[in-house]
Motif scaffolding. Structure first.
Motif, PDB file in Angstrom:
ATOM      1  N   ASN A  35       0.948  -1.288  -0.064  1.00 43.09           N
ATOM      2  CA  ASN A  35      -0.036  -0.054  -0.201  1.00 43.09           C
ATOM      3  C   ASN A  35       0.946   1.330  -0.228  1.00 43.09           C
ATOM      4  O   ASN A  35       0.334   2.425  -0.396  1.00 43.09           O
ATOM      5  CB  ASN A  35      -0.995  -0.092   1.240  1.00 43.09           C
ATOM      6  CG  ASN A  35      -2.082  -0.918   1.285  1.00 43.09           C
ATOM      7  OD1 ASN A  35      -2.417  -1.474  -0.159  1.00 43.09           O
ATOM      8  ND2 ASN A  35      -2.823  -1.435   2.239  1.00 43.09           N
ATOM      9  N   VAL A  36       1.880   1.150   0.610  1.00 42.83           N
ATOM     10  CA  VAL A  36       2.942   2.417   0.810  1.00 42.83           C
ATOM     11  C   VAL A  36       3.768   2.317  -0.394  1.00 42.83           C
ATOM     12  O   VAL A  36       4.694   3.244  -0.393  1.00 42.83           O
ATOM     13  CB  VAL A  36       3.530   2.633   2.166  1.00 42.83           C
ATOM     14  CG1 VAL A  36       2.666   2.810   3.150  1.00 42.83           C
ATOM     15  CG2 VAL A  36       4.517   1.494   2.625  1.00 42.83           C
ATOM     16  N   GLY A  37       3.959   1.410  -1.228  1.00 36.24           N
ATOM     17  CA  GLY A  37       4.516   1.529  -2.660  1.00 36.24           C
ATOM     18  C   GLY A  37       6.011   0.767  -2.247  1.00 36.24           C
ATOM     19  O   GLY A  37       6.972   0.944  -3.119  1.00 36.24           O
ATOM     20  N   MET A  38       6.311   0.029  -1.293  1.00 39.28           N
ATOM     21  CA  MET A  38       7.536  -0.546  -1.133  1.00 39.28           C
ATOM     22  C   MET A  38       7.860  -1.728  -1.801  1.00 39.28           C
ATOM     23  O   MET A  38       9.215  -2.103  -1.758  1.00 39.28           O
ATOM     24  CB  MET A  38       7.875  -0.730   0.361  1.00 39.28           C
ATOM     25  CG  MET A  38       8.183   0.596   1.307  1.00 39.28           C
ATOM     26  SD  MET A  38       9.603   1.402   0.786  1.00 39.28           S
ATOM     27  CE  MET A  38      10.816   0.454   0.935  1.00 39.28           C
ATOM     28  N   VAL A  63      18.968  10.193  -6.607  1.00 40.45           N
ATOM     29  CA  VAL A  63      19.594   9.225  -6.871  1.00 40.45           C
ATOM     30  C   VAL A  63      18.199   8.235  -7.191  1.00 40.45           C
ATOM     31  O   VAL A  63      17.198   8.084  -6.482  1.00 40.45           O
ATOM     32  CB  VAL A  63      20.297   8.588  -5.782  1.00 40.45           C
ATOM     33  CG1 VAL A  63      20.846   7.016  -6.218  1.00 40.45           C
ATOM     34  CG2 VAL A  63      21.430   9.303  -5.346  1.00 40.45           C
ATOM     35  N   GLU A  64      18.223   7.349  -8.321  1.00 37.77           N
ATOM     36  CA  GLU A  64      17.395   6.578  -8.642  1.00 37.77           C
ATOM     37  C   GLU A  64      17.543   5.136  -7.770  1.00 37.77           C
ATOM     38  O   GLU A  64      18.489   4.404  -7.784  1.00 37.77           O
ATOM     39  CB  GLU A  64      17.383   5.972  -9.972  1.00 37.77           C
ATOM     40  CG  GLU A  64      16.528   6.987 -10.894  1.00 37.77           C
ATOM     41  CD  GLU A  64      16.296   6.291 -12.409  1.00 37.77           C
ATOM     42  OE1 GLU A  64      16.699   5.221 -12.449  1.00 37.77           O
ATOM     43  OE2 GLU A  64      15.482   7.098 -13.082  1.00 37.77           O
ATOM     44  N   ILE A  65      16.466   4.635  -7.135  1.00 35.49           N
ATOM     45  CA  ILE A  65      16.332   3.436  -6.335  1.00 35.49           C
ATOM     46  C   ILE A  65      15.147   2.632  -6.623  1.00 35.49           C
ATOM     47  O   ILE A  65      14.039   3.052  -7.200  1.00 35.49           O
ATOM     48  CB  ILE A  65      16.305   3.588  -4.799  1.00 35.49           C
ATOM     49  CG1 ILE A  65      15.168   4.403  -4.048  1.00 35.49           C
ATOM     50  CG2 ILE A  65      17.677   4.433  -4.606  1.00 35.49           C
ATOM     51  CD1 ILE A  65      15.000   4.631  -2.690  1.00 35.49           C
ATOM     52  N   ILE A  66      15.314   1.315  -6.393  1.00 39.07           N
ATOM     53  CA  ILE A  66      13.922   0.592  -6.722  1.00 39.07           C
ATOM     54  C   ILE A  66      13.572   0.033  -5.341  1.00 39.07           C
ATOM     55  O   ILE A  66      14.400  -0.128  -4.436  1.00 39.07           O
ATOM     56  CB  ILE A  66      14.752  -0.879  -7.454  1.00 39.07           C
ATOM     57  CG1 ILE A  66      15.083  -0.777  -8.658  1.00 39.07           C
ATOM     58  CG2 ILE A  66      13.407  -1.851  -7.595  1.00 39.07           C
ATOM     59  CD1 ILE A  66      14.290   0.013  -9.773  1.00 39.07           C
ATOM     60  N   PRO A  67      12.426   0.532  -5.019  1.00 37.33           N
ATOM     61  CA  PRO A  67      11.903   0.455  -3.638  1.00 37.33           C
ATOM     62  C   PRO A  67      12.185  -0.911  -3.118  1.00 37.33           C
ATOM     63  O   PRO A  67      12.562  -1.162  -1.841  1.00 37.33           O
ATOM     64  CB  PRO A  67      10.405   1.005  -3.757  1.00 37.33           C
ATOM     65  CG  PRO A  67      10.187   1.841  -4.667  1.00 37.33           C
ATOM     66  CD  PRO A  67      11.297   1.313  -5.762  1.00 37.33           C
ATOM     67  N   LEU A  68      11.822  -2.042  -3.911  1.00 38.79           N
ATOM     68  CA  LEU A  68      11.853  -3.263  -3.399  1.00 38.79           C
ATOM     69  C   LEU A  68      13.221  -3.876  -3.107  1.00 38.79           C
ATOM     70  O   LEU A  68      13.400  -4.532  -2.194  1.00 38.79           O
ATOM     71  CB  LEU A  68      11.284  -4.506  -4.521  1.00 38.79           C
ATOM     72  CG  LEU A  68      11.284  -5.873  -4.018  1.00 38.79           C
ATOM     73  CD1 LEU A  68      10.283  -6.232  -2.586  1.00 38.79           C
ATOM     74  CD2 LEU A  68      10.731  -6.695  -5.096  1.00 38.79           C
ATOM     75  N   GLN A  69      13.996  -3.369  -3.880  1.00 42.08           N
ATOM     76  CA  GLN A  69      15.659  -3.606  -3.765  1.00 42.08           C
ATOM     77  C   GLN A  69      15.932  -2.783  -2.123  1.00 42.08           C
ATOM     78  O   GLN A  69      16.775  -3.555  -1.527  1.00 42.08           O
ATOM     79  CB  GLN A  69      16.354  -3.043  -4.688  1.00 42.08           C
ATOM     80  CG  GLN A  69      16.249  -3.939  -5.958  1.00 42.08           C
ATOM     81  CD  GLN A  69      17.196  -3.593  -7.261  1.00 42.08           C
ATOM     82  OE1 GLN A  69      18.043  -2.629  -6.976  1.00 42.08           O
ATOM     83  NE2 GLN A  69      17.201  -4.306  -8.181  1.00 42.08           N
ATOM     84  N   PHE A  70      15.650  -1.879  -2.053  1.00 40.55           N
ATOM     85  CA  PHE A  70      15.813  -0.981  -0.804  1.00 40.55           C
ATOM     86  C   PHE A  70      15.157  -1.818   0.565  1.00 40.55           C
ATOM     87  O   PHE A  70      15.822  -2.084   1.359  1.00 40.55           O
ATOM     88  CB  PHE A  70      15.313   0.414  -0.661  1.00 40.55           C
ATOM     89  CG  PHE A  70      15.461   1.057   0.503  1.00 40.55           C
ATOM     90  CD1 PHE A  70      16.737   1.692   1.088  1.00 40.55           C
ATOM     91  CD2 PHE A  70      14.401   1.314   1.287  1.00 40.55           C
ATOM     92  CE1 PHE A  70      16.715   2.388   2.047  1.00 40.55           C
ATOM     93  CE2 PHE A  70      14.697   1.950   2.736  1.00 40.55           C
ATOM     94  CZ  PHE A  70      15.719   2.333   2.997  1.00 40.55           C
ATOM     95  N   LEU A  71      13.745  -2.390   0.210  1.00 40.22           N
ATOM     96  CA  LEU A  71      13.274  -3.211   1.233  1.00 40.22           C
ATOM     97  C   LEU A  71      14.099  -4.196   1.411  1.00 40.22           C
ATOM     98  O   LEU A  71      14.511  -4.699   2.726  1.00 40.22           O
ATOM     99  CB  LEU A  71      11.986  -3.613   0.817  1.00 40.22           C
ATOM    100  CG  LEU A  71      11.238  -4.374   1.734  1.00 40.22           C
ATOM    101  CD1 LEU A  71      10.971  -3.684   3.175  1.00 40.22           C
ATOM    102  CD2 LEU A  71       9.765  -4.878   1.199  1.00 40.22           C
ATOM    103  N   LYS A  72      14.696  -4.830   0.453  1.00 44.13           N
ATOM    104  CA  LYS A  72      15.649  -6.171   0.842  1.00 44.13           C
ATOM    105  C   LYS A  72      16.862  -5.830   1.694  1.00 44.13           C
ATOM    106  O   LYS A  72      17.058  -6.756   2.470  1.00 44.13           O
ATOM    107  CB  LYS A  72      15.999  -6.679  -0.669  1.00 44.13           C
ATOM    108  CG  LYS A  72      17.051  -7.811  -0.681  1.00 44.13           C
ATOM    109  CD  LYS A  72      17.668  -8.095  -1.887  1.00 44.13           C
ATOM    110  CE  LYS A  72      18.677  -8.919  -1.668  1.00 44.13           C
ATOM    111  NZ  LYS A  72      19.474  -9.458  -3.045  1.00 44.13           N
TER     112      LYS A  72
END
Length: 403
Positions: free
Chosen positions: A266-269, A280-289
């Motif tokens: 729901n919060v886009g992670m 900086v470009e980041i991928i939310p799921l990779q940050f979550l990992k």
């Protein structure tokens, strides 16, 4: 000499290498490579302490085909076991072709920018591997892998045809964390949040992710909620069992896992498209990992069991009409950790990777081209499951699942 190169130093790679070292009559020379060489060194140290076997370690970026080719050529393995990320399957297959090595993996290719895992990218390598006189074995984990071998063993020994097939994957382990995944968080969450698909009447039927829930009482674990989802062995089983009327895959998730995942979505992670943060470009799921617990770190605290198996219904081989069989393995997290230093989710994938590699190195499975597990004799693989820590049982049920 049966020389093997393993690429990938996560929990599955650790289990596979430990089990290879425990079978020196098959794996006489083991090499381990990963982007993070310190992980390889730690695994090699554990293997040395537990088995006395010395393993050579290397740093490699598996996305770099030229560098991977050079490493394979310098080592000269008969087989490369790809236990890296599924994004890297095609690059490692290309390197194997260039260097003249056989190939094995546990999960099919998945593009980085799309949560879509299908076999067609790897099946397209059939002619290349055949022309090179090499063998590529796809999906030699548990699911995919053992679940497909289970089905083909039933087809060989119990059922003339398989009309209905349900694959049930239950992890009853408790690691004491508020939210953590038992294998790579990025891959796990991409799988779970993708639309569910099951095979029915000659086509795949799509339903919303986590939209179909049933309860099942798993031996050794107890009653658990399981959710229908897509898993890649459905694609290969539908291809190699043309009589299948319906095939479904189910996986258990606790309420807390579902609640956490819902909030993160729901919060886009769980997004896999890039967002810009501080320029900086980041991928939310990779940050979550990066902020979630490393699955390999869960071994010391995980207790409980896994229970994974197939329920298959079809025409009995003995002509006695339609029958249903349930074939499964139950694996204990603490026993897996005591043996290899890894919890049972890694163990149930790493052991079949080792067994698949053993099939190729001993010549019990052979061929030229790209193969799925369903195409090969299930018996020697099933025999090794019983002797290598994943014993299985089979029982006849009164009938198929009622849902």
């Amino acid at each position: 000499m049966s020389k093997v190169l393993v690429i990938g130093a996560g929990g599955v790679g650790s289990v596979a290498v430990h089990k290879m070292a425990m079978n020196p009559d098959i794996f006489s020379d083991i090499h381990l490579a990963s982007r993070t060489v310190s992980k390889c060194v730690a695994i090699a140290r554990s293997v040395k302490e537990r088995t006395g076997v010395t393993i050579a370690t290397y740093a490699i970026d598996a996305d770099d085909v030229a560098a991977t080719t050079k490493l394979i050529e310098s080592i000269g393995p008969k087989l490369v076991v790809n236990l890296a990320l599924p994004y890297q399957d095609l690059a490692i297959m290309d390197a194997c072709l260039a260097a003249g090595a056989n190939y094995l993996d546990t999960a099919n290719y998945e593009p980085r920018d799309q949560a879509k895992f299908e076999y067609h990218w790897q099946w397209a390598y059939q002619d290349k591997f055949k022309a090179a006189g090499l063998m590529a074995l796809l999906g030699s984990g548990f699911d995919p892998g053992v679940t497909s071998v289970f089905a083909m063993w039933l087809k060989k020994h119990k059922l003339k045809t398989i009309r209905l097939l349900d694959i049930l994957d239950c992890n009853g382990g408790d690691h004491g964390q508020a939210f953590a995944t038992n294998f790579n968080p990025e891959i796990n969450i991409r799988e779970v949040t993708a639309p569910a698909r099951h095979w029915e009447n000659g086509q795949f039927v799509e339903t919303p992710a986590m939209g179909v829930k049933q309860q099942f009482d798993f031996e050794g674990v107890g009653p658990k909620n399981m959710y229908m989802m897509y898993h890649e062995e459905l694609e290969s089983l539908a291809k190699f069992l043309p009589e299948l009327e319906r095939a479904r895959f189910w996986m258990t998730f606790g309420d807390a896992y579902i609640q956490h995942l819902t909030v993160l979505q729901n919060v886009g992670m769980t997004r896999i498209d890039p967002v810009t943060y501080n320029g900086v470009e980041i991928i939310p799921l990779q940050f979550l990992k990066a902020v979630l617990p490393e699955p390999a770190s869960l071994g010391p605290t995980t207790k409980g069991k896994t229970n994974i198996g197939d329920i298959a219904t079809g025409e009995a081989l003995d002509g006695s009409g339609e029958k249903t069989f349930y074939i499964k393995n139950i694996c204990d997290h603490e026993e897996a950790y005591a043996e290899t230093g890894n919890q049972a989710v890694s163990y149930t994938t790493g052991v079949p990777a080792m067994i698949g590699a053993a099939m190729l190195l001993t010549g019990k499975w052979s061929g030229e081209g790209v193969f799925n597990m369903e195409q090969l004799d299930p018996d020697p693989f099933m025999d090794m499951l019983n002797t290598q820590g994943l014993p299985w049982t089979v029982e006849e049920l009164d009938g198929p699942l009622s849902f």
